[in-house]
Structure formats: C-alpha cells, structure tokens
Design an enzyme around this catalytic site. Structure first.
Site, mmCIF file in Angstrom:
data_model
loop_
_atom_site.group_PDB
_atom_site.id
_atom_site.type_symbol
_atom_site.label_atom_id
_atom_site.label_comp_id
_atom_site.label_asym_id
_atom_site.label_seq_id
_atom_site.Cartn_x
_atom_site.Cartn_y
_atom_site.Cartn_z
ATOM 1 N N HIS A 281 -17.033 23.528 5.155
ATOM 2 C CA HIS A 281 -15.730 23.858 4.569
ATOM 3 C C HIS A 281 -15.310 22.747 3.604
ATOM 4 O O HIS A 281 -14.915 23.012 2.465
ATOM 5 C CB HIS A 281 -14.685 24.040 5.663
ATOM 6 C CG HIS A 281 -13.271 24.010 5.172
ATOM 7 N ND1 HIS A 281 -12.759 24.995 4.357
ATOM 8 C CD2 HIS A 281 -12.269 23.105 5.341
ATOM 9 C CE1 HIS A 281 -11.495 24.699 4.063
ATOM 10 N NE2 HIS A 281 -11.175 23.557 4.640
ATOM 11 N N ASP B 53 -15.906 22.824 -30.357
ATOM 12 C CA ASP B 53 -16.664 22.879 -29.105
ATOM 13 C C ASP B 53 -16.654 21.469 -28.537
ATOM 14 O O ASP B 53 -16.056 20.561 -29.117
ATOM 15 C CB ASP B 53 -18.103 23.368 -29.344
ATOM 16 C CG ASP B 53 -18.687 24.024 -28.081
ATOM 17 O OD1 ASP B 53 -18.388 23.535 -26.970
ATOM 18 O OD2 ASP B 53 -19.413 25.012 -28.202
ATOM 19 N N TRP C 12 -17.992 15.760 6.272
ATOM 20 C CA TRP C 12 -18.324 15.656 4.853
ATOM 21 C C TRP C 12 -18.587 14.225 4.457
ATOM 22 O O TRP C 12 -19.274 13.976 3.485
ATOM 23 C CB TRP C 12 -17.268 16.317 3.968
ATOM 24 C CG TRP C 12 -16.069 15.494 3.626
ATOM 25 C CD1 TRP C 12 -14.962 15.300 4.396
ATOM 26 C CD2 TRP C 12 -15.842 14.764 2.418
ATOM 27 N NE1 TRP C 12 -14.072 14.493 3.741
ATOM 28 C CE2 TRP C 12 -14.576 14.149 2.511
ATOM 29 C CE3 TRP C 12 -16.585 14.570 1.247
ATOM 30 C CZ2 TRP C 12 -14.041 13.355 1.513
ATOM 31 C CZ3 TRP C 12 -16.038 13.775 0.245
ATOM 32 C CH2 TRP C 12 -14.786 13.180 0.389
ATOM 33 N N SER D 290 -24.817 16.908 -12.081
ATOM 34 C CA SER D 290 -24.065 17.872 -12.877
ATOM 35 C C SER D 290 -22.716 17.300 -13.303
ATOM 36 O O SER D 290 -22.330 17.366 -14.471
ATOM 37 C CB SER D 290 -23.865 19.153 -12.062
ATOM 38 O OG SER D 290 -22.746 19.847 -12.507
ATOM 39 N N SER D 291 -22.003 16.698 -12.337
ATOM 40 C CA SER D 291 -20.679 16.157 -12.643
ATOM 41 C C SER D 291 -20.778 15.012 -13.637
ATOM 42 O O SER D 291 -19.920 14.857 -14.505
ATOM 43 C CB SER D 291 -19.997 15.655 -11.375
ATOM 44 O OG SER D 291 -19.840 16.702 -10.476
ATOM 45 N N HIS E 35 -12.824 7.475 -2.646
ATOM 46 C CA HIS E 35 -11.418 7.434 -2.999
ATOM 47 C C HIS E 35 -11.152 7.839 -4.444
ATOM 48 O O HIS E 35 -10.288 8.683 -4.686
ATOM 49 C CB HIS E 35 -10.717 6.132 -2.634
ATOM 50 C CG HIS E 35 -9.256 6.383 -2.604
ATOM 51 N ND1 HIS E 35 -8.620 6.952 -1.531
ATOM 52 C CD2 HIS E 35 -8.327 6.307 -3.573
ATOM 53 C CE1 HIS E 35 -7.366 7.196 -1.834
ATOM 54 N NE2 HIS E 35 -7.157 6.796 -3.076
ATOM 55 N N GLU F 41 -12.806 9.855 -5.944
ATOM 56 C CA GLU F 41 -13.027 11.297 -5.876
ATOM 57 C C GLU F 41 -11.735 12.045 -5.530
ATOM 58 O O GLU F 41 -11.485 13.134 -6.048
ATOM 59 C CB GLU F 41 -14.120 11.587 -4.828
ATOM 60 C CG GLU F 41 -14.293 13.045 -4.458
ATOM 61 C CD GLU F 41 -14.919 13.876 -5.559
ATOM 62 O OE1 GLU F 41 -15.436 13.273 -6.525
ATOM 63 O OE2 GLU F 41 -14.882 15.111 -5.469
ATOM 64 N N TYR G 14 -8.823 11.298 -6.467
ATOM 65 C CA TYR G 14 -8.063 11.436 -7.718
ATOM 66 C C TYR G 14 -8.744 12.405 -8.667
ATOM 67 O O TYR G 14 -8.085 13.062 -9.467
ATOM 68 C CB TYR G 14 -7.838 10.065 -8.351
ATOM 69 C CG TYR G 14 -7.019 9.181 -7.437
ATOM 70 C CD1 TYR G 14 -5.803 9.639 -6.958
ATOM 71 C CD2 TYR G 14 -7.474 7.950 -7.011
ATOM 72 C CE1 TYR G 14 -5.064 8.889 -6.079
ATOM 73 C CE2 TYR G 14 -6.731 7.185 -6.134
ATOM 74 C CZ TYR G 14 -5.528 7.656 -5.672
ATOM 75 O OH TYR G 14 -4.792 6.914 -4.799
ATOM 76 N N SER H 293 1.865 19.067 -15.726
ATOM 77 C CA SER H 293 2.526 18.343 -16.815
ATOM 78 C C SER H 293 2.553 19.176 -18.096
ATOM 79 O O SER H 293 3.306 18.871 -19.022
ATOM 80 C CB SER H 293 1.821 17.014 -17.095
ATOM 81 O OG SER H 293 1.843 16.194 -15.959
ATOM 82 N N HIS I 48 -9.024 1.714 2.847
ATOM 83 C CA HIS I 48 -7.966 2.272 3.703
ATOM 84 C C HIS I 48 -8.470 3.498 4.458
ATOM 85 O O HIS I 48 -7.799 3.985 5.347
ATOM 86 C CB HIS I 48 -6.677 2.547 2.926
ATOM 87 C CG HIS I 48 -6.738 3.676 1.955
ATOM 88 N ND1 HIS I 48 -6.020 3.711 0.800
ATOM 89 C CD2 HIS I 48 -7.435 4.828 1.960
ATOM 90 C CE1 HIS I 48 -6.258 4.818 0.142
ATOM 91 N NE2 HIS I 48 -7.119 5.517 0.827
ATOM 92 N N HIS I 49 -9.644 3.979 4.100
ATOM 93 C CA HIS I 49 -10.266 5.022 4.925
ATOM 94 C C HIS I 49 -10.943 4.424 6.151
ATOM 95 O O HIS I 49 -11.487 5.140 6.963
ATOM 96 C CB HIS I 49 -11.300 5.799 4.105
ATOM 97 C CG HIS I 49 -10.707 6.545 2.952
ATOM 98 N ND1 HIS I 49 -10.326 7.853 3.037
ATOM 99 C CD2 HIS I 49 -10.413 6.153 1.693
ATOM 100 C CE1 HIS I 49 -9.829 8.245 1.877
ATOM 101 N NE2 HIS I 49 -9.872 7.226 1.041
ATOM 102 N N THR J 53 2.527 6.926 -8.613
ATOM 103 C CA THR J 53 2.637 8.307 -8.161
ATOM 104 C C THR J 53 4.095 8.740 -8.139
ATOM 105 O O THR J 53 4.443 9.842 -8.574
ATOM 106 C CB THR J 53 2.020 8.460 -6.757
ATOM 107 O OG1 THR J 53 0.774 7.761 -6.739
ATOM 108 C CG2 THR J 53 1.779 9.901 -6.419
ATOM 109 N N LYS K 213 5.421 9.532 -11.569
ATOM 110 C CA LYS K 213 5.059 10.870 -12.028
ATOM 111 C C LYS K 213 6.013 11.913 -11.456
ATOM 112 O O LYS K 213 6.532 12.763 -12.181
ATOM 113 C CB LYS K 213 3.629 11.211 -11.578
ATOM 114 C CG LYS K 213 2.564 10.768 -12.559
ATOM 115 C CD LYS K 213 1.198 11.079 -11.997
ATOM 116 C CE LYS K 213 0.109 10.753 -12.986
ATOM 117 N NZ LYS K 213 -0.060 11.729 -14.035
ATOM 118 N N ARG L 208 -9.081 15.213 15.048
ATOM 119 C CA ARG L 208 -9.677 16.219 14.180
ATOM 120 C C ARG L 208 -11.123 16.453 14.621
ATOM 121 O O ARG L 208 -11.693 15.680 15.383
ATOM 122 C CB ARG L 208 -9.614 15.772 12.719
ATOM 123 C CG ARG L 208 -10.576 14.651 12.374
ATOM 124 C CD ARG L 208 -10.243 13.986 11.061
ATOM 125 N NE ARG L 208 -10.717 14.765 9.912
ATOM 126 C CZ ARG L 208 -10.897 14.252 8.697
ATOM 127 N NH1 ARG L 208 -10.671 12.957 8.472
ATOM 128 N NH2 ARG L 208 -11.298 14.992 7.693
#
Lengths: 336, 600, 198, 238
Positions: free
Chosen positions: B75, B104, B139, B168-169, B252, B254, B256, B267, B301-302, B327, B330, B449
């Site tokens: 998931h 293009d 994950w 790819s990314s 991390h 990722e 964002y 925006s 922090h993870h 943040t 924004k 979890r």
C-alpha cells in the site's frame, strides 16, 4: 456577513470541544500514552500537554480563518477582489510568531531530552531486555534471574533497562512508564525511569519485526519492594518438583521430547536458551508473549499448534498427542 | 483558437496504440503518467481497504498475518512511488512547458523514456504478488528484517523495483530542471515563474540529489541479500542503523517531493478562484526553497527511538522545528490570498481550501514529533499513521484532485461535472477525516502501527471500526470520480482557451486542449500573472501567422525499446544473468540508434 | 548521450546548452552517489572483524601508477575537447584514442588489483573493508567503463563521413565533463582509501 | 529577456559558446602540476608528518580537485549557474558525509566486537607476543586453561555465548569468587586489571596482550551481573 460568520465559529468551537473530550477518553485505556505512572512518562506528558495546546491554538486559528474567509469572501455579484500582492509587515509578523511558539516548545524539549537520555542513576536496578522474534527476555544480572514476557520491578526505585536484540529490530515500549526505545542488533541502547505506582502495565513491541509483530506483547508488574523481593526469591529457586502423577508424567514428556532443545527448566536436563526460560512458568499471568491468559486451556491450545496461535512462531507444531498435551499442561502449570 | 492546420508534416499517425507507444509529446506523456497513476492509486486503495477490513474488529481473521504485512507494505510503496509521485509527474509533464511558454520539454525522448521505465518498474514491483509474495518488511524496509535471513524474494522485487523507479524519477527530474532553467519564454524571469513551477524545480532538485543516496542504500541491500556482504548485518561487523540513515536521507526529501507539487497546485488554484494575486509570492517561493534546503537537515527525526544519543536528538529536534516556520509562512499566505477575495467555490477550490486545513493538522502533529520525548510515545503508533495521512492524503492527494478539477478542461477541452465533483469532495473530505482522525486517538491509546490483530478491551474497537467505515466512504468517493470522468469524456470538447474565464498563467493562452506545438506564437511575458497583465494593459495575443513552420520532434520508439532493456536488466538480476546481458545489449543498441536518429 | 530537442536547441533562457546543463546537474547528483559510498567506507573503517586489513593488502605504488594514468587521461581528454572545439578533427581523434587507451589501462590496473586481492583472500564477503572497498571502487570502475564506451562511440562516430556533425564540440565537451568527473572522484578515493594511513 | 520582445515570433537568446582562452600549452602545464601534486601526496603519505598527514593530504587533493574542475572542466570560464549547481551538490554530499561519520563514530551504543576497532588495534600493537591463552566466554562461565608461565601472553577471546561478554584479567590474591563488587560489577578501581577486551557480541572474537608475572590471576566477564552469575575463572602463573 456577520450572520454567516457565527455558525462557522460555532462549528469550529464544537469540533474543538469534541476533540478535547475524545482525547480525554483515551486516558483510561490500558495501553494509554497519556496516563503516566513514572517520572519519565510524567515529563513526557507535561511536554505533550504543552505542544497539544500550542498546536490546538494554531489549528483553531487556521481553521477559523479558512472557514470564515470561505463564508465571508465568497462570490457575490458586483464584488471586486482586492488586488493586494502582499504586506511585508504582516509577513514578518507571521514568520516571527511561529518562531516564538517553537522556542517556547524547544526549551523544555531539550531539557527533557537531557534528563531522559545519558547515564541512568547509579542506584538503578539493572535489567537486560533482549528482543526475540516474537518475545521478550528479561535478565536481572544483579539478582541472577531470567524470565520472559513479564517484567517485575519495584516501585519508586530507578530501573535501567539495557536493550539488546537477538535477531531483528524490536522496540521496548510500556506507554505508561516510558517512551519507546528500539532494540537494535549490534547496539546496546538503554532506557531508565522510576515507576511511581504499583500496578500491572501493558507493553508491546513497537517496531515492525515480522509476521507476528502484532503478537509480541508483554506485561510489567510494578511491585512493592517486599513483593519484588519475594518474586526474586521464588524465581531464583530451582523448579518445584512435580508432586502429582500427571505432572510427573509431564516432566517425563518434557525432558524426553524436543522441548529441551529450546527451553530451560532449572533442576532438569533442560538448559537450552533458544526459547523462554520455563522454570517458573506456572507463576506467570500470560502465555505466548502476553497474547493470552495463562490458563490450562490456553496452554493446551498453544501446545497443540503454536503457529496457529502466533503465526510464524519459532516453536513448531510438535504434533503432540492429546495425552501428551494434558500431561505437559499439568506439568507446566505446576511450575510455580 | 488555434488549430494544428499546416503545422505537421505527416509523420506517422496521430491516433492509435502505436502513436501512444512512440509519442514524445509532453502532453501525451503526461496523460500516460496520469492514467497509469490513477490506476495504481486505485490498486493502492484496494490494498488499504484490505488492511482496514482486517482491522475493523479485534482478533479478525479476514486476512492472515503474512498477507497483511504484504498489503500494508505494498500500500505504501504503491501510493508513494506508483501513485502520488507519478501524479505529480503527470502535472509536471502537462504544465511545465505550457506554464513557462515552451513547445516541449528540453529532452522529449528522455521524457518518454522516463515514463516507460516507470511503467516497467511499477509492473515489476506489483508482479511480486504473483512471483512468491510481495515485499513484506514495510516500505522503509529496515534491516535486518529486510535481509536474506528474514525476508523472502519479495524484498528483491523491492530493491529492483525501487532502483528502476528511481532511475525513471532521476531522468524525469533532470529533464524538468533543465526545461525550467533553460526553456522559459521571453520575459519569464525566475521570479515571474508560477509558484507551481517553482515547486516543480524544488522537487526536481530534491529528487536529483536524494535518489543517488537511496540508490546506494538499495545497492548495499542488494549485495547483502545476494552477494554475501554485511553492510547491515551486525554479527559480521555491519550496522542496521546505516540503512536507516541512508534511507531517511533520501526518505525525508521524498516527503517534500510528495507534498510540494500539491502546494504548487493550490498556489495556482487559490488566487485564480479568489480573483486576486497570490499573497506574498516572494515569501511563498522562498519558503518552498527553504523547505527544500532544510529538508536535508532533518532526516534523523525518523530515528529518534533508535538510540541516537542526547546531542543528535537535540540537533535534529531543533532542525525539524525550524522547518515549521517556512511551512507556516505558506499557510498564512494562502489564507491571506483568500482574504478580501471574490471567491468562486468550484470543486477545485473546495479541494484547495481543504488542503490548507487538513495539511495544518498534519503539520501540527509533525511539530509534535519534533519534540523528541513526545515522539518516543508516538513513533510507530497510529498517531504517526494519522499524521502522515493528513500530510499525504489531506495535503498531497486533495491538492492533486484540486489540480485535476482545475486543469481538466485545459487537458481535455471538457469540464468535469461540478455536481459529481462536489459529491466526490464531500465523500473524500468526510471519509478521510473519519478514517484518519480517529487514528490520533488510537495512537494516544497505544495502538502500534503495522499490527495485523489486536485484543478487545484496549479501547481500540470503536475507533478502528470508524476508521474502516471512513475508508469505504473514500472508496465510494473515488467511484464518483471515475463516473464523473467517463461521463465528462463522452461530452464534446467545448472549453474555451481560458476555461474558467480568469486564468492568470500561460497555459490558458492556448487552446483547450492545446495543439501539439502548444503555442502558435510563443507569448511574451511582462509580469508574474501574464494573462492578467495583458488583460489589464489591453495587450491582445499575437495572431497566429498564416503559415506555421514549427518543427516538432518526430515520434520515436527507441525510448520504449531502451526501457524494455532497463526492465530486462532488472528482471535479469531477479532471475538469470543471461537476461541481464540481453538487457545490456538492448540498452546499448537503442542508445546508439537513439543518437543517430534524426530529430528535425 | 543526451537527446537533442527540437528546433530550439540553440536557444535557451540562460545561454547554456541544454545538454551541458543536464550533465552538470547530473554530476551534482553523482556527488551524492559517491558521497554515500565514501561515507559507508569511512563509517566501516576499522570495523573489519577479520583480515586481510587494508594496510596489509593495499599496494600504494601500483595504485599511484594507475592514478597517474587516469590523471593523464584527463589531460588527453581536455586536448581532445580542444581539438573538437577548434575544428581540428585529427587532433580530436588522436586524443580521444589516447584517452580511451588510458581509460582501458586504468581498468586493467583495477582488474589486476581486484584479482590480487582475491588471491590474498579478500572478497566482498570477507569483511567490512572488502565490502565497502569493492563496492566503492567497483562502481567507480563501472563509471570509467561507461566513459570508455561513450568515448569509443564518439571515436567511431568521428570516422563516419559526416563526422560528429556540426555539434562535435558540444558532444565531446559534454562527454569530457563526465570523464573529468570520474577522474576527480578518483582523486578523492585515492586520497581517502590509499594515502591516508589506516 | 526584455519585455519589448512582444512582437513577432519571440526568440530566446542564442546559446553562447565562448571558448575558454587557454590552449594545449596551458593544459599540459596543468597536467604537469597535477602530476607534481600527486608525487608530493605520495611522499607525504610515506613521510613522518604525524598528525599533519591527514590535513595535508586533504588539502592537496582538494587543490587537484579544484584545478581539474576549474580548468579541465572549464568551470572557471563557463556560466556561473553551472558552478552553483555543482557546488551545491558537492557541498551537500560533503555535509551529509560529515554528519553520517560523526553520528557513527560517536555512537556510544555500538557494541564493540561487532564493530571491533580495539581488537584489531590490540592485535597490531601486541609487542610482547608470547604464549597464546585461549578464553571462551559463555552464559555464564569463563573457559580457560588454569595455568600459564610468566612472560608475554596473548589472550585470544571468543564469545561462544548468546549475549555480549567482555574479559578482564585481574591480578589479585583474593579468591576468584570474592572480588569486590559494586553496582552489579566488579569494582575495577579496587583491583589491578592487567588486560581487558571490550564487549564482544555473540560469536565475536577479540584479543589482548599482557606481560604476566608469577602469581594469581582471575579472569572475569564484567558485563553487569555476569560476574555474580559465575563468569570467573582462576589463572595461576608460574
């Protein structure tokens, strides 16, 4: 305009109230993180309340603004949107306010970090907790006691728990006594706290550790000093020799079967350390790492097919006969 | 307005399967990304429903433990790598050239390659369900549980799948970075870029700089699993914590990568439907950039519960709190954008406003996790699950749907139904709050979890049932969207160039849908909101010249061939060396042919 | 090689060629790739439980020679770029050829080194030094190998009737950027692994 | 990129391709300089500069790095944006590298032996290589020969147990079971420790050297509690 603002405000007020009530309800649950029973958990709780209320302030502010603006500034015939590109003073202000809020949070945070990490008090009771897939082993080096899944500690004395792992990463977590700390192979982490209320507390592995992660639970018994000493004394003793016939037959089964390949019962030939020590199995409240009560029915259910009770269990189905199971249950329950 | 008459020499057909397989048109590639990602999104949703169904009541036996672990792992992987990231890529593909006034992207064939590699990697990852079981170590695949001692072949699919998707990314990110830096229309300075484009370039650089770290970690895991190294095996001198650090140095940024496209979208949507310029453009841009930069300093922090030690805990706690400042800037600027507006509440606007509120909840719980002692109570509980879903569903997904409703007329020439759209919004909004808000309570009540079962009597029964009901409501909302989509697509394309009648950015200056060459005349840009500037200054668009001589790159099937080679390379690592060798040959052949292929 | 875009290839907002920009941003990405590999090497420095240990096995004179070879290949590369940019195809071909030869020589040294280590009992699974060393230098070697393939392609291409076309300068320069980067990565690796005492 | 380009088919500026103003002669000179620096590096690494070696080598290789990037890769002559992109990547990579290294090198929780620096160093520095004494540690016992001869000795220790153990070699006249204990461990300040091996993970090995004089020794594991559980053994040196 004014009339459309009021229901919005009421809605927000109502949801905030509901939220607080619901959080309060969570306090009384057995594995609650907001019902502290130790110095460590107390200091976490005070921090939590601080950030909770600060967070609530921001949440209410933002939500109120969003809902009110959505009602007040919605499309009307003839209305012109104000063409503003920004406002430096305002923008500096709302950069500065979060900074202040964060500083208010940061100072006590760092203080609690310093208090709860580092070296434990020198008079701590030292316990070595080792995570296994999927059970906890607790050794008391000072007392020479080893047990599994049920930790006994005296009240009002600091405990220092060394955290080791035998296989994968686990996490030692008793919400009411302390935040969690991981048990990492190749590392010796530690955790210390002073429990301040006698009682039984629930713990659970909090780092995903494989198939039966959900079934890796344990109990912590905070005892009075006398009860703790009595528990140590009884646990230090060798096994009680089986007295009745069924239990004696059970020991016969135990010592001549695969059981001794993994378990220890002091006073018998069984001395392996793969699975939990069973010398005083009968005195425990739970079986199978805290997932069921220690009753003869549950023990029999476990012996019949461990992986059915606890998927992935390292203890295989030994294909014991019903007769053998009855004998073993009698024996194990006699090991008080 | 514009038609493609006289534009294109007849190079192959413009319809049919072959035209899609060989397309290098950024809009078609965007469509491919979008459709594929929505399908994967629904697959990931089904996995989530399975998980929620099992957890609806205590001691349920709907799915067994092993399957459950595969489902929650897949998931997350599906939603992150196969749904949200490619949905972002779909918008980048569609709107980066259109919004900066280009015909293009900088490298059209590389663009096609990145899609086909993505598709291959995605199918490879999902195919693990058929070949011996999907990844089941979560994950973030913490060693040593993901090592060969404890995990089956699913983790090899994880490694190869993520390496392929990372390639790819990376290709896509490089392409977008170059496109935005180098292909802007005359007058489109960096500080006139739409905020969505700014967020795109931040995302591109985050990916460019973080993916190599993940690649190294995955290679080490691959070697640990298959070539007997001991990077993460403690008993032989390795250290499982190394995986965590490398993974989160990628992981991390990722986060964002997943959320910033959505910030960019709202925006755009908020000012247009408020009919006023974005409040504090400069502040929002710099906030986005500083989130991108600070995002590199917070990864640990993870890992607050892994025994980091006092000083690292304080350092990473402070840096994490610091990220709350940009943040917050924004969020306040978005609110100020609404203030004083004449707000038209379209479905897109509903979604955009909900992002402000929902993301705020996720942001606040995020700050709670920066408070290390509190985090030690919340880490790995449902509180975290609630937090991350408020960010990724409330922030990313709601924002993406805002973008879908906003740009659908530009992409297809047809509006999505507003009635069904609002129905979907309310189903999503109510469903997601029912699903994820109770998870805060579950976390506070101590529910970890990733558990497949729990006992009654812990105070978890009611909220789990509520969460499960909520997840089904979201699923119904998704059905409403699918229905809306097909219903709209059956109608004729009638949308005007400026479909909402108040577009500010360049994509609204061309036809809906745009011609293959995007603009008959590349527009000149004088201001941040170029179309509003033109409207206010009475500048009318340049008429299309009678004879357009615009060369667009011809279709090419080499991207598809090369992606096939890359896929075989990966499949070879999972199966047989000969397949890998064949993959290398195909890659070399297609690279050579690619270079020699005429592009004019 | 980068794909050439359509007619606007020669126009850009910054004045930088798209392909060159792509290569430089890609090299920034590669910094993180090698940075992570080097981090792993340094983290596990001294963490090997059994030998052979680096100081017992690293052959500094030999590697100094191969380092010199790679350094010289950077020189020959820059001369090839000069030739390409100043429309001197013969000069370009000559130095491209020399660069490819030097690149192959470096790879030869590396193959020899890997084999020698293997004979002394060091492989990927022996200890942390083996794992980090082989993965780091192996990936660097792979980069050199890819570079050799790219440069050989350019060399072959330059013998076609149309040569490398009107954009030969760009093609060779961008390939050169990659090649020099592989060289500077080796400068770092050589210092950190070989020269700094254990 | 001026705004007066509104008319006609808008054109982007041409790609500038100004060539760097240095030629083959300068390139060769740079090549020579790089070679010389490499030679100096080699000399430094064999020299006896002591603590200076590492900074000197790092500076020299940084010089090489910068020279190649600036001149061979033309960054000095190219668009400044390219420098910015590359430097950002390079600085970020370096920062992460330093952060990771300091996190791991200062990690007090790492169990020595799984990540043995001391074992290796001790084996290297073992000057008084003498008799080898094998010691096996397990739960909860110390297995070793009870006698040895005076002189240099090397203790080869293996942890055969399931939990971490360490080894202390203590010269004492006390009985093996009667060492002074405090806080779960033998108080090492009250006895003479002549050799020690830090914590060894399960299955790990380590070694230590000592010069043994004739007399009584006790070998213990001083992981908290282990001594009390029986992890001691007597050693008599003749």
């Amino acid at each position: 305009m004014r009339s459309s603002g009021t229901p919005a405000r009421r809605l927000v007020a109502f949801s905030v109230l509901l939220l607080i009530v619901l959080f309060a309800v969570a306090c009384n649950d057995p594995q609650s993180t907001v019902n502290p029973k130790s110095d460590n958990a107390d200091s976490v709780q005070s921090l939590y309340l601080l950030v909770f209320w600060l967070g609530m302030l921001v949440f209410v502010g933002v939500t109120l603004a969003a809902v009110v603006f959505a009602f007040v500034f919605r499309e009307r015939p003839g209305r012109q949107a104000r063409q503003i590109h920004g406002n430096t003073r305002l923008e500096i202000l709302w950069t500065f306010i979060p900074v202040v809020i964060l500083v208010v949070m940061a100072v006590p945070t760092f203080q609690v970090i310093i208090d709860t990490t580092g070296d434990p008090p020198s008079d701590s009771l030292v316990i070595v907790a080792t995570g296994h897939q999927w059970w906890f082993e607790f050794a008391y080096p000072g007392q020479g006691v080893t047990t599994a899944n049920e930790l006994h500690i005296p009240v009002n004395r600091p405990v220092s728990i060394k955290l080791l792992s035998d296989d994968v990463i686990h996490s030692f977590w008793v919400p009411q006594l302390s935040g969690k700390t991981d048990m990492v192979p190749g590392h010796e982490n530690s955790l210390f706290f002073t429990p301040n209320e006698i009682g039984e507390y629930r713990g659970q592995c909090a780092e995903f550790c494989g198939t039966s992660h959900a079934n890796m639970r344990f109990r912590v018994f905070v005892d009075s000093q006398e009860d703790f000493d009595a528990w140590v004394a009884s646990t230090l003793a060798e096994r009680i020799e089986p007295s009745d016939e069924l239990a004696t037959a059970g020991e016969q089964v135990f010592t001549t079967s695969a059981c001794i390949g993994c378990h220890t019962v002091r006073g018998t030939v069984a001395a392996a350390r793969v699975g939990p020590e069973l010398t005083h199995f009968g005195s425990r409240d739970t079986v199978a790492s805290g997932i069921m009560d220690n009753t003869p029915e549950n023990v029999a259910r476990w012996l019949r097919d461990p992986p059915a009770v606890k998927p992935g269990s390292k203890m295989p189905n030994l294909n014991l006969t019903e007769d053998q199971i009855q004998k073993l249950v009698a024996y194990l329950e006699s090991l008080k | 307005m514009a038609t493609a008459a006289g534009t294109m020499p007849a190079v192959g057909s413009h319809t049919g399967l072959w035209s899609w397989l060989t397309t290098v048109d950024h809009k078609r590639i965007g469509t491919l990304y979008g459709v594929t990602a929505v399908l994967f999104f629904m697959l990931g949703g089904l996995e989530a429903l399975a998980v929620r169904t099992q957890l609806a009541v205590p001691n349920a036996t709907v799915i067994e433990a092993g399957r459950f672990n595969q489902f929650f792992t897949m998931h997350a992987l599906t939603m992150i790598f196969l749904a949200v990231m490619p949905l972002g890529a779909a918008f980048f593909n569609w709107f980066v050239p259109l919004m900066i006034g280009a015909r293009d992207v900088a490298f059209p064939r590389l663009n096609a390659l990145s899609y086909w590699v993505f598709l291959g990697g995605g199918l490879l990852l999902v195919s693990s369900f058929i070949f011996g079981g999907a990844p089941d170590a979560g994950w973030f695949a913490y060693a040593p549980l993901s090592g060969k001692t404890y995990a089956g072949s699913g983790m090899d699919f994880y490694v190869i799948g993520l390496l392929t998707l990372g390639l790819s990314s990376l290709i896509a990110a490089l392409n977008f970075a170059v496109t935005i830096i180098n292909m802007r229309a005359p007058g489109m300075t960096m500080m006139r870029l739409p905020v969505f484009i700014w967020m795109t370039i931040v995302v591109a650089f985050l990916l460019i700089l973080s993916l190599p770290v993940l690649t190294v970690a995955l290679v080490q895991m691959l070697f640990d699993r298959n070539f007997e190294t001991n990077f993460f095996v403690a008993t032989n001198g390795g250290d499982p914590i190394l995986w965590q650090h490398l993974f989160w140095v990628f992981g991390h940024p990722e986060v964002y990568v997943l959320i910033l496209p959505s910030f960019g979208i709202i925006s755009e949507v908020l000012p247009v439907f408020s009919r006023k310029p974005l409040f504090g453009y400069t502040a929002i841009v710099f906030a986005g950039v500083s989130i991108g930069v600070l995002g590199w300093a917070v990864w640990s922090h993870h890992m607050f519960t892994t025994g980091l030690g006092t000083v690292p805990q304080i350092v990473f706690s402070a840096s994490t709190m610091a990220i709350a400042v940009p943040t917050g800037v924004k969020i306040f600027n978005w609110l100020a954008t609404m203030y004083g507006g004449n707000i038209r509440f379209t479905t897109a606007m509903y979604f955009a406003v909900s992002v402000i509120v929902l993301f705020t909840i996720g942001g606040i719980t995020g700050v709670m996790h920066a408070v290390v002692p509190v985090d030690t109570q919340q880490q790995d509980t449902y509180f975290i699950v609630a937090h991350l879903h408020y960010v990724l569903f409330g922030g990313a997904i709601m924002g993406i749907f805002s973008g879908i409703y906003y740009w659908f007329p530009k992409m297809t020439g047809r509006f999505l139904g507003e009635g069904l759209g609002k129905l979907q919004f309310w189903l999503f909004f109510i469903g997601m709050n029912l699903t994820f808000f109770p998870m805060h309570f579950l976390g506070v009540s101590g529910m970890p979890r990733r558990i497949y079962t729990y006992d009654a009597g812990l105070g978890w029964e009611m909220w789990n049932m509520v969460a499960t009901i909520g997840s089904y409501i979201i699923a119904v909302g998704m059905l409403a969207f699918v229905w809306n989509f097909f219903k709209s697509m059956r109608k004729p394309a009638t949308a005007a160039d400026d479909a909402w009648g108040m577009g500010a950015t360049l994509e609204w200056a061309t036809s809906s849908p745009p011609p293959e060459h995007d603009f008959d005349v590349i527009p000149a840009v004088h201001d941040r909101d170029p179309l509003w500037y033109n409207r206010d200054h009475g500048i009318t668009p340049e008429p299309a010249p009678a004879h357009l001589h615009i060369h667009m790159p011809p279709p090419s099937y080499y991207p598809l061939v090369m992606a096939g080679g890359v896929l075989m390379l990966g499949v070879g690592v999972l199966s047989h060396l000969a397949v890998t060798a064949l993959g290398v040959v195909i890659i070399l052949y297609s690279a050579w042919a690619w270079i020699l292929e005429p592009t004019d | 090689m980068a794909a050439a875009a359509h007619g606007t290839v020669h126009h850009s907002s910054t004045g930088i060629d798209n392909r060159k920009l792509l290569m430089w941003i890609f090299l920034a990405s590669e910094c993180l790739f090698f940075g992570s590999l080097i981090s792993a090497y340094l983290i596990f420095k001294g963490a090997s439980l059994v030998g052979p240990y680096p100081e017992e096995i690293l052959d500094i004179p030999l590697t100094s020679t191969s380092t010199f070879v790679l350094l010289m290949s950077s020189l020959s590369m820059v001369l090839a770029v000069y030739g390409a940019e100043h429309a001197r195809p013969r000069m370009m071909k000559l130095w491209l050829f020399v660069t490819v030869l030097l690149g192959l020589a470096f790879l030869g040294f590396q193959v020899y080194e890997f084999r020698a280590f293997g004979q002394e009992g060091l492989n990927l699974s022996t200890n942390q030094f083996g794992a980090t060393f082989f993965v780091l230098t192996g990936f660097h070697g792979t980069h050199v190998g890819v570079g050799v393939v790219i440069l050989s392609s350019l060399l072959f291409g330059s013998f076609r009737r149309s040569g490398l076309g009107s954009e030969a300068g760009f093609h060779v320069e961008v390939a050169g950027l990659y090649w020099h980067f592989v060289d500077i990565v080796w400068i770092v690796i050589f210092t950190l692994i070989y020269l700094i005492p254990q | 990129m001026t705004s007066d380009m509104a008319h006609g088919e808008a054109q982007l500026p041409e790609v500038e391709h100004s060539l760097p103003s240095i030629g083959p002669r300068q390139y060769v000179m740079i090549g020579v300089i790089l070679t010389v620096i490499t030679a100096i590096e080699l000399w430094v690494s064999y020299s006896s500069l002591g603590n200076l070696i590492i900074p000197v080598l790092l500076i020299l290789s940084a010089v090489k790095f910068i020279v190649v990037v600036a001149f061979f890769m033309h960054l000095r002559f190219d668009h400044p944006a390219l420098t910015r992109f590359f430097v950002f990547g390079f600085v970020l990579a370096t920062a992460i590298l330093f952060a990771l290294i300091s996190l791991f090198w200062n990690d007090a929780t790492i169990i020595e032996g799984t990540r043995q620096e001391t074992v290796h160093a001790a084996a290297e520095g073992g000057a008084a290589a003498g008799a080898k004494l094998e010691v096996a540690l397990g739960e909860f016992h110390v297995g070793a020969a009870g006698e040895a001869v005076a002189g240099g000795a090397e203790f080869d220790v293996k942890n055969d147990g399931a939990v971490p153990h360490n080894l202390r070699v203590i010269k004492t006249d006390l009985a093996p079971e009667a060492l002074p204990v405090g806080g779960g461990v033998v108080d090492e300040s009250q006895v003479e420790v002549v050799a020690s091996v830090a914590d060894l993970a399960a299955g790990a090995t380590g070694s230590a050297t000592a010069t043994l004089a004739a007399g009584s020794y006790v070998l213990i594991c001083n992981v908290p509690g282990h001594y009390q559980l029986g992890m001691y053994a007597a050693l008599t040196v003749h």
